[in-house]
Design a protein around this motif. Structure first.
Motif, PDB file in Angstrom:
ATOM      1  N   ALA A 230       0.823  -1.216   0.000  1.00 23.18           N
ATOM      2  CA  ALA A 230       0.000   0.000   0.000  1.00 23.18           C
ATOM      3  C   ALA A 230       0.854   1.261   0.000  1.00 23.18           C
ATOM      4  O   ALA A 230       0.514   2.256  -0.660  1.00 23.18           O
ATOM      5  CB  ALA A 230      -0.935  -0.011   1.205  1.00 23.18           C
ATOM      6  N   SER A 231       1.958   1.224   0.722  1.00 19.69           N
ATOM      7  CA  SER A 231       2.801   2.421   0.840  1.00 19.69           C
ATOM      8  C   SER A 231       3.865   2.517  -0.258  1.00 19.69           C
ATOM      9  O   SER A 231       4.543   3.541  -0.367  1.00 19.69           O
ATOM     10  CB  SER A 231       3.478   2.454   2.214  1.00 19.69           C
ATOM     11  N   ASN A 232       3.990   1.481  -1.051  1.00 15.35           N
ATOM     12  CA  ASN A 232       4.968   1.483  -2.150  1.00 15.35           C
ATOM     13  C   ASN A 232       4.307   0.954  -3.430  1.00 15.35           C
ATOM     14  O   ASN A 232       4.619  -0.152  -3.906  1.00 15.35           O
ATOM     15  CB  ASN A 232       6.175   0.618  -1.801  1.00 15.35           C
ATOM     16  N   PRO A 233       3.398   1.734  -4.022  1.00 13.17           N
ATOM     17  CA  PRO A 233       2.690   1.268  -5.219  1.00 13.17           C
ATOM     18  C   PRO A 233       3.608   1.037  -6.419  1.00 13.17           C
ATOM     19  O   PRO A 233       3.224   0.328  -7.363  1.00 13.17           O
ATOM     20  CB  PRO A 233       1.700   2.401  -5.501  1.00 13.17           C
ATOM     21  N   ASP A 234       4.807   1.608  -6.353  1.00 17.79           N
ATOM     22  CA  ASP A 234       5.768   1.444  -7.451  1.00 17.79           C
ATOM     23  C   ASP A 234       6.755   0.308  -7.207  1.00 17.79           C
ATOM     24  O   ASP A 234       7.768   0.182  -7.904  1.00 17.79           O
ATOM     25  CB  ASP A 234       6.535   2.744  -7.680  1.00 17.79           C
ATOM     26  N   LEU A 235       6.469  -0.548  -6.227  1.00 24.31           N
ATOM     27  CA  LEU A 235       7.364  -1.656  -5.892  1.00 24.31           C
ATOM     28  C   LEU A 235       7.529  -2.585  -7.099  1.00 24.31           C
ATOM     29  O   LEU A 235       6.560  -3.007  -7.719  1.00 24.31           O
ATOM     30  CB  LEU A 235       6.799  -2.446  -4.709  1.00 24.31           C
ATOM     31  N   LYS A 236       8.782  -2.920  -7.417  1.00 23.15           N
ATOM     32  CA  LYS A 236       9.057  -3.787  -8.562  1.00 23.15           C
ATOM     33  C   LYS A 236       9.220  -5.252  -8.184  1.00 23.15           C
ATOM     34  O   LYS A 236       8.983  -6.145  -9.009  1.00 23.15           O
ATOM     35  CB  LYS A 236      10.336  -3.323  -9.267  1.00 23.15           C
ATOM     36  N   GLY A 237       9.684  -5.509  -6.953  1.00 25.02           N
ATOM     37  CA  GLY A 237       9.944  -6.891  -6.573  1.00 25.02           C
ATOM     38  C   GLY A 237       9.821  -7.091  -5.080  1.00 25.02           C
ATOM     39  O   GLY A 237       9.823  -6.124  -4.297  1.00 25.02           O
ATOM     40  N   ILE A 238       9.724  -8.362  -4.679  1.00 23.61           N
ATOM     41  CA  ILE A 238       9.621  -8.695  -3.262  1.00 23.61           C
ATOM     42  C   ILE A 238      10.283 -10.047  -3.016  1.00 23.61           C
ATOM     43  O   ILE A 238      10.150 -10.973  -3.820  1.00 23.61           O
ATOM     44  CB  ILE A 238       8.145  -8.695  -2.811  1.00 23.61           C
ATOM     45  N   PHE A 239      11.033 -10.126  -1.918  1.00 22.14           N
ATOM     46  CA  PHE A 239      11.754 -11.345  -1.542  1.00 22.14           C
ATOM     47  C   PHE A 239      11.263 -11.810  -0.184  1.00 22.14           C
ATOM     48  O   PHE A 239      11.392 -11.092   0.805  1.00 22.14           O
ATOM     49  CB  PHE A 239      13.260 -11.064  -1.522  1.00 22.14           C
ATOM     50  N   ALA A 240      10.691 -13.034  -0.132  1.00 26.51           N
ATOM     51  CA  ALA A 240      10.232 -13.627   1.117  1.00 26.51           C
ATOM     52  C   ALA A 240      11.250 -14.674   1.549  1.00 26.51           C
ATOM     53  O   ALA A 240      11.529 -15.623   0.812  1.00 26.51           O
ATOM     54  CB  ALA A 240       8.857 -14.261   0.932  1.00 26.51           C
ATOM     55  N   ALA A 241      11.799 -14.525   2.750  1.00 29.91           N
ATOM     56  CA  ALA A 241      13.005 -15.269   3.113  1.00 29.91           C
ATOM     57  C   ALA A 241      12.790 -16.642   3.736  1.00 29.91           C
ATOM     58  O   ALA A 241      13.758 -17.373   3.934  1.00 29.91           O
ATOM     59  CB  ALA A 241      13.883 -14.415   4.041  1.00 29.91           C
ATOM     60  N   ASN A 242      11.548 -17.010   4.111  1.00 29.27           N
ATOM     61  CA  ASN A 242      11.322 -18.387   4.578  1.00 29.27           C
ATOM     62  C   ASN A 242       9.867 -18.790   4.384  1.00 29.27           C
ATOM     63  O   ASN A 242       9.022 -17.987   3.946  1.00 29.27           O
ATOM     64  CB  ASN A 242      11.773 -18.586   6.029  1.00 29.27           C
ATOM     65  N   GLU A 243       9.549 -20.021   4.740  1.00 30.57           N
ATOM     66  CA  GLU A 243       8.256 -20.629   4.422  1.00 30.57           C
ATOM     67  C   GLU A 243       7.049 -19.845   4.928  1.00 30.57           C
ATOM     68  O   GLU A 243       6.174 -19.448   4.145  1.00 30.57           O
ATOM     69  CB  GLU A 243       8.221 -22.053   4.988  1.00 30.57           C
ATOM     70  N   MET A 244       6.958 -19.651   6.248  1.00 26.61           N
ATOM     71  CA  MET A 244       5.767 -19.016   6.802  1.00 26.61           C
ATOM     72  C   MET A 244       5.654 -17.558   6.364  1.00 26.61           C
ATOM     73  O   MET A 244       4.550 -17.050   6.130  1.00 26.61           O
ATOM     74  CB  MET A 244       5.769 -19.122   8.326  1.00 26.61           C
ATOM     75  N   THR A 245       6.790 -16.885   6.235  1.00 22.75           N
ATOM     76  CA  THR A 245       6.781 -15.519   5.709  1.00 22.75           C
ATOM     77  C   THR A 245       6.262 -15.512   4.285  1.00 22.75           C
ATOM     78  O   THR A 245       5.432 -14.675   3.911  1.00 22.75           O
ATOM     79  CB  THR A 245       8.193 -14.920   5.759  1.00 22.75           C
ATOM     80  N   ALA A 246       6.726 -16.465   3.482  1.00 23.06           N
ATOM     81  CA  ALA A 246       6.326 -16.532   2.080  1.00 23.06           C
ATOM     82  C   ALA A 246       4.828 -16.749   1.912  1.00 23.06           C
ATOM     83  O   ALA A 246       4.199 -16.162   1.022  1.00 23.06           O
ATOM     84  CB  ALA A 246       7.097 -17.644   1.377  1.00 23.06           C
ATOM     85  N   VAL A 247       4.238 -17.585   2.757  1.00 18.49           N
ATOM     86  CA  VAL A 247       2.792 -17.824   2.660  1.00 18.49           C
ATOM     87  C   VAL A 247       2.026 -16.526   2.926  1.00 18.49           C
ATOM     88  O   VAL A 247       1.078 -16.189   2.199  1.00 18.49           O
ATOM     89  CB  VAL A 247       2.360 -18.931   3.646  1.00 18.49           C
TER      90      VAL A 247
END
Length: 336
Positions: A230-247
Motif C-alpha cells: 500500500a505504501s509502495n505502489p511502485d514496488l518492482k519486486g519482493i523477496f520472502a526469506a522463509n516458508e511461513m513468511t512466504a505464505v
C-alpha cells in the motif's frame, strides 16, 4: 569312637549351612548378572537420537522429521525423538529442550538452532557429557565451534546472492524491492538476506524497502506485506526469506491484486508456495533439501557414534523452482 561319631554328627549341620549360604550367593550373583545383561541389552536396543528443530508447526520441519525417521529406520538399535517449540521465536523453549536431552543422556542430538548465541551453553553441556551434536539448517556463533561435530545446511549466503542476481536480472538496475524476512539474527536469515542485499548493492542501484521481520508468523507477514504494498505502489519486486513468511506474502499479493505485477521470489517450497507459483503470484522458489537435512543429520550422528570421522560442513544444496520445472523429478525431490 563315640567322640568321633559325635564330632562327625556335629559338623554336618555346619556343612549344610555353608552349602546353603554358598548356593544363595551363587543365585544372587546369577540374578545380578542377568539384570546387568538385561540393562545392557535395553541400552543397546534403545540408543535415542534427539532431533530438535526450530518449530514443529511447519511443513518444512515436518519434512526434516520424515528424513530423520527414515534414516533411523534403516539402522538397528537406534530410536528417534522429534520436537520443536511452537514458534521459531520461542528460543528459550528450544534451549530447555536441548538441556532436557542432555539430562536424559540421549546418544546424540541433531539440532537446528533458533539463535546463534543462546544455544551455545546447552551445546557445550552436551559436549561435556560426551553427547555428539550435529547441527542442521542454521549455524551457531564461533564461540561454540568446538562443541558440535558437523553442520549440514544450504549455503544460505550463496543462495541469497543467487536470488539477488535473479531479482536484478528481472527488474533492472533501479526501482524498489522489498525484503520480507523472519527472525533477525538467526544464522540462516543472516546468510540469505545478507547475500541478497550484498548482490543488490554491488550490482544495481535498487532501493531496498525493509527488511521486515515476521517472526515466522504467517499472519504478521501478511499484514506487513499488505502495508508495504500500500505504501509502495511502485514496488518492482519482493523477496520472502522463509516458508511461513512466504505464505503470508503470497496471500497479501493476491489480495492486493498484484499477482504477476511484481517479481516475487521466496525460500522454501510447501504446498501453498507451490500454488503461488502455479497462479503466477510467485515467479521463483529457492527450495532447500529439508528431507536430506533430516536424513543426513541422523546418518552423520550415527556415524559419529560408531567411530566415523564427520565432515565439519556439508552443503545440502538448493534447487530453483519455477512454473517451468515445478512438476519435474528434481523439484519433486525437494518440494513438500
Amino acid at each position: 569312637m563315640i567322640r568321633a561319631v559325635c564330632c562327625s554328627v556335629a559338623r554336618r549341620p555346619i556343612t549344610r549351612r555353608k552349602q546353603e549360604s554358598n548356593m544363595r550367593r551363587l543365585l544372587c550373583a546369577a540374578t545380578m548378572l542377568c539384570a546387568a545383561v538385561a540393562v545392557g541389552q535395553a541400552h543397546a536396543a534403545d540408543r535415542g537420537i534427539a532431533v530438535i528443530v526450530k518449530t514443529a508447526n511447519s511443513n518444512y520441519w515436518q519434512n526434516v522429521r520424515k528424513g530423520a525417521a527414515d534414516a533411523v529406520a534403516k539402522v538397528e538399535n537406534y530410536t528417534m525423538t522429534f520436537q520443536g517449540p511452537t514458534s521459531e521465536s520461542a528460543v528459550a523453549d528450544q534451549v530447555n529442550m536441548v538441556a532436557d536431552a542432555v539430562t536424559q543422556k540421549v546418544a546424540a542430538i541433531v539440532l537446528a538452532p533458533s539463535d546463534p548465541d543462546a544455544l551455545v551453553p546447552s551445546i557445550r553441556k552436551a559436549w561435556e557429557a560426551h553427547i555428539p551434536v550435529v547441527l542442521i539448517d542454521s549455524m551457531i556463533s564461533d564461540s561454540g565451534a568446538k562443541y558440535y561435530q558437523s553442520f549440514l545446511a544450504t549455503d544460505n549466503e550463496a543462495a541469497g546472492e543467487a536470488l539477488g542476481k535473479e531479482m536484478v536480472d528481472h527488474v533492472g538496475q533501479t526501482g524498489k524491492v522489498a525484503i520480507m524476512s523472519y527472525v533477525p539474527g538467526v544464522g540462516s536469515e543472516i546468510g540469505r538476506v545478507g547475500g541478497f542485499r550484498k548482490y543488490i548493492a554491488e550490482h544495481s542501484h535498487i532501493q531496498i524497502v525493509g527488511p521486515f521481520y515476521s517472526q515466522s508468523q504467517m499472519a504478521l507477514a501478511m499484514n506487513q506485506t499488505t502495508d508495504v504494498l500500500a505504501s509502495n505502489p511502485d514496488l518492482k519486486g519482493i523477496f520472502a526469506a522463509n516458508e511461513m513468511t512466504a505464505v503470508g506474502v503470497g496471500r497479501a499479493i493476491q489480495q492486493a491484486g498484484k499477482s504477476g505485477k511484481l517479481y516475487a521470489i521466496a525460500f522454501d517450497g510447501n504446498e501453498d508456495e507451490q500454488g503461488f507459483v502455479r497462479s503466477g503470484t510467485f515467479q521463483l522458489l529457492a527450495v532447500q533439501g529439508s528431507y536430506a537435512m533430516g536424513a543426513k543429520g541422523v546418518e552423520t550422528a550415527i556415524g559419529v557414534l560408531t567411530g566415523a570421522k564427520p565432515t565439519k560442513y556439508v552443503n545440502t544444496g538448493v534447487v530453483f523452482v519455477t512454473s517451468a520445472n515445478l512438476d519435474s523429478p528434481e523439484a519433486k525431490q525437494v518440494l513438500y
